[in-house]
Design an enzyme around this catalytic site. Sequence first.
Site, PDB file in Angstrom:
ATOM      1  N   GLU A   1      -6.644   9.825  78.142  1.00  0.00           N
ATOM      2  CA  GLU A   1      -5.298  10.312  78.508  1.00  0.00           C
ATOM      3  C   GLU A   1      -4.686   9.426  79.583  1.00  0.00           C
ATOM      4  O   GLU A   1      -4.380   9.880  80.674  1.00  0.00           O
ATOM      5  CB  GLU A   1      -5.413  11.744  79.059  1.00  0.00           C
ATOM      6  CG  GLU A   1      -6.109  12.724  78.143  1.00  0.00           C
ATOM      7  CD  GLU A   1      -6.402  14.058  78.816  1.00  0.00           C
ATOM      8  OE1 GLU A   1      -6.360  14.142  80.064  1.00  0.00           O
ATOM      9  OE2 GLU A   1      -6.669  15.026  78.083  1.00  0.00           O
TER      10      GLU A   1
ATOM     11  N   CYS B   1      21.220  11.115 101.506  1.00  0.00           N
ATOM     12  CA  CYS B   1      21.636  11.426 102.870  1.00  0.00           C
ATOM     13  C   CYS B   1      20.506  11.958 103.723  1.00  0.00           C
ATOM     14  O   CYS B   1      20.526  13.109 104.160  1.00  0.00           O
ATOM     15  CB  CYS B   1      22.789  12.425 102.829  1.00  0.00           C
ATOM     16  SG  CYS B   1      24.210  11.718 102.008  1.00  0.00           S
TER      17      CYS B   1
ATOM     18  N   GLY C   1      -6.190   8.136  84.496  1.00  0.00           N
ATOM     19  CA  GLY C   1      -6.426   7.912  85.915  1.00  0.00           C
ATOM     20  C   GLY C   1      -6.781   6.501  86.315  1.00  0.00           C
ATOM     21  O   GLY C   1      -7.202   6.277  87.445  1.00  0.00           O
TER      22      GLY C   1
ATOM     23  N   ARG D   1       7.991   9.308  95.464  1.00  0.00           N
ATOM     24  CA  ARG D   1       6.729   9.229  96.200  1.00  0.00           C
ATOM     25  C   ARG D   1       6.780   8.121  97.254  1.00  0.00           C
ATOM     26  O   ARG D   1       6.261   8.279  98.353  1.00  0.00           O
ATOM     27  CB  ARG D   1       5.575   8.984  95.225  1.00  0.00           C
ATOM     28  CG  ARG D   1       5.199  10.251  94.487  1.00  0.00           C
ATOM     29  CD  ARG D   1       4.123  10.009  93.459  1.00  0.00           C
ATOM     30  NE  ARG D   1       3.638  11.297  92.954  1.00  0.00           N
ATOM     31  CZ  ARG D   1       3.011  11.461  91.799  1.00  0.00           C
ATOM     32  NH1 ARG D   1       2.777  10.419  91.028  1.00  0.00           N
ATOM     33  NH2 ARG D   1       2.606  12.654  91.417  1.00  0.00           N
TER      34      ARG D   1
HETATM   35  C1  LIG Z   1      -1.637  13.058  84.973  1.00  0.00           C
HETATM   36  C2  LIG Z   1      -2.751  13.249  84.020  1.00  0.00           C
HETATM   37  C3  LIG Z   1      -3.183  12.185  83.235  1.00  0.00           C
HETATM   38  C4  LIG Z   1      -2.656  10.782  83.405  1.00  0.00           C
HETATM   39  O1  LIG Z   1      -3.057  10.223  84.609  1.00  0.00           O
HETATM   40  P1  LIG Z   1      -2.711   8.683  84.951  1.00  0.00           P
HETATM   41  O2  LIG Z   1      -3.187   8.525  86.352  1.00  0.00           O
HETATM   42  O3  LIG Z   1      -1.240   8.528  84.815  1.00  0.00           O
HETATM   43  O4  LIG Z   1      -3.459   7.837  83.980  1.00  0.00           O
HETATM   44  C5  LIG Z   1      -4.161  12.446  82.282  1.00  0.00           C
HETATM   45  N1  LIG Z   1      -4.700  13.669  82.130  1.00  0.00           N
HETATM   46  C6  LIG Z   1      -4.314  14.720  82.876  1.00  0.00           C
HETATM   47  C7  LIG Z   1      -4.933  16.041  82.645  1.00  0.00           C
HETATM   48  C8  LIG Z   1      -3.338  14.535  83.850  1.00  0.00           C
HETATM   49  O5  LIG Z   1      -2.956  15.576  84.607  1.00  0.00           O
END
Ligand SMILES: *Cc1c(COP(=O)(O)O)cnc(C)c1O
Length: 464
Positions: A296, A371, A258, A335
């Site tokens: 993550e 389109c 995140g 997006r």
């Molecule tokens: C999408 C997601 C991430 C990665 O988020 P980023 O904003 O791309 O770093 C990590 N963990 C979980 C559970 C996610 O759903």
Amino acid sequence: MAAQTPPAAPAHDPAARRDLAVRAAVAQGLVGGAEDAEPLVCLLDVAGIRASAAALTAAFAAALPAGTPVLHAFAVKAAPLAAVLRLLADAGLGCEVASPGELALARAAGVAPERTVLDSPVKTAAELREALALGIAVNADNPQELARLDALVAAGPTRSPLGMRINPQTGAGTIGALSTATSTSKFGFALRDPGAREWLVRAYVERPWLTRLHTHSGSQGVPLALIAQGVRELHALAEEINAAAGRRQVDTLDIGGGLPVNFASDTETPTYGEYVAALREAAPGLFGGGYGLVTEFGRSLLAKHGLVLSRVEYTKTSGARPIALTHAGVQLATRTVYAPAAWPVRILAYDAKGVPKTGAPVAQDIAGPACFAGDLLAAGRELPALAPGDLIAVPDTGAYFFTAHYGYNSLPRPAVHGFTLTPTGEVRFALAREAQPLRAIPEEAGASHRDAFLPGPDSSPAGV
Ligand SMILES: *Cc1c(COP(=O)(O)O)cnc(C)c1O
């Protein structure tokens, strides 16, 4: 007068590498301004991806006591390409997967089960069984999923580290659709609901095999301090569970990803180092060595290293508005097209040879091929006047853009090439994904079932 800083060598300057890559992509025939050239291609800066992976690893290593177990699991949804997962694995990273397809891809890329984390919010019983059979770490989303884990754990031992995902309910960022930690978010176990915390502590104490806690409280648009607050909640909960259990039952904290990305310039901000500093301030206990860590990250590892390159096919004016019609639109920047205020992208102008265009800026719309009227990458953008045969480049598209193709108008997935510079400054391309061939479009749209709705030879229409 202060001495001018010499320009950075291309090897260390992402903008210089990009310009060299665009020029080489044209020279080597990957894309071009000529009528019969390829109109659209996507590029990944391999050295840039490696640099981000190294920066992530170094930032946490510098803050943790030596020997603390850490797994940086790349969030596969950000760039589901085997070559990317393999590159990151080579750089020491694992994978975070959130669907059977992502798990299959991580396995195809050679990522080991013990370096894989499964986090999807809606796992089937069969997916959970497979994950536990493989020894993949699983974070349960909710009490019903935990009950399924109860049954699987009772049925036999597993090597899978198991935990629960919590929603710290610490609040939203600037993009509602991406905010995971609101009070009513669909993700994880809502920690601040009445009675929830007590229930969860008891659930852990009753299940000695629950050794992890997970949260993913950040995303694009969420300030660092707010992400760090979610992680602080996670750490405090782990301490509370371990105190109640009378031992260090929770041994690993999965703090999610995140980290937001700067889409406005080539500057990488915030950095992993800044995020680690924010985490140390909010949750110093995280860095004491008492807990192993899982991260993550997705967007922050890949976004800055992707580039879409499209030919300008036509230009025209409508009303008084100049419009460049390109091949890059909603299929690659979904997006941006549907939520332009939340996801603005930069547009760079190159001539047909791939040389940066100069000239007085003119406000232009950069339109895609789909389109519907809203298929614009940018509206009223000040750029040197574009002409047919020029190229536009869209930087910062390495995560959640061309790797998350949207099949509107049956537009095919373009090729993705990685690029590297040789020591002499030559650009080498390596194919990561072939362009989707046109014949694949009818195949995927059920061409082999084309008679499915017609009356068959041995059926008579109803009512006859
Ligand atoms: C999408 C997601 C991430 C990665 O988020 P980023 O904003 O791309 O770093 C990590 N963990 C979980 C559970 C996610 O759903």
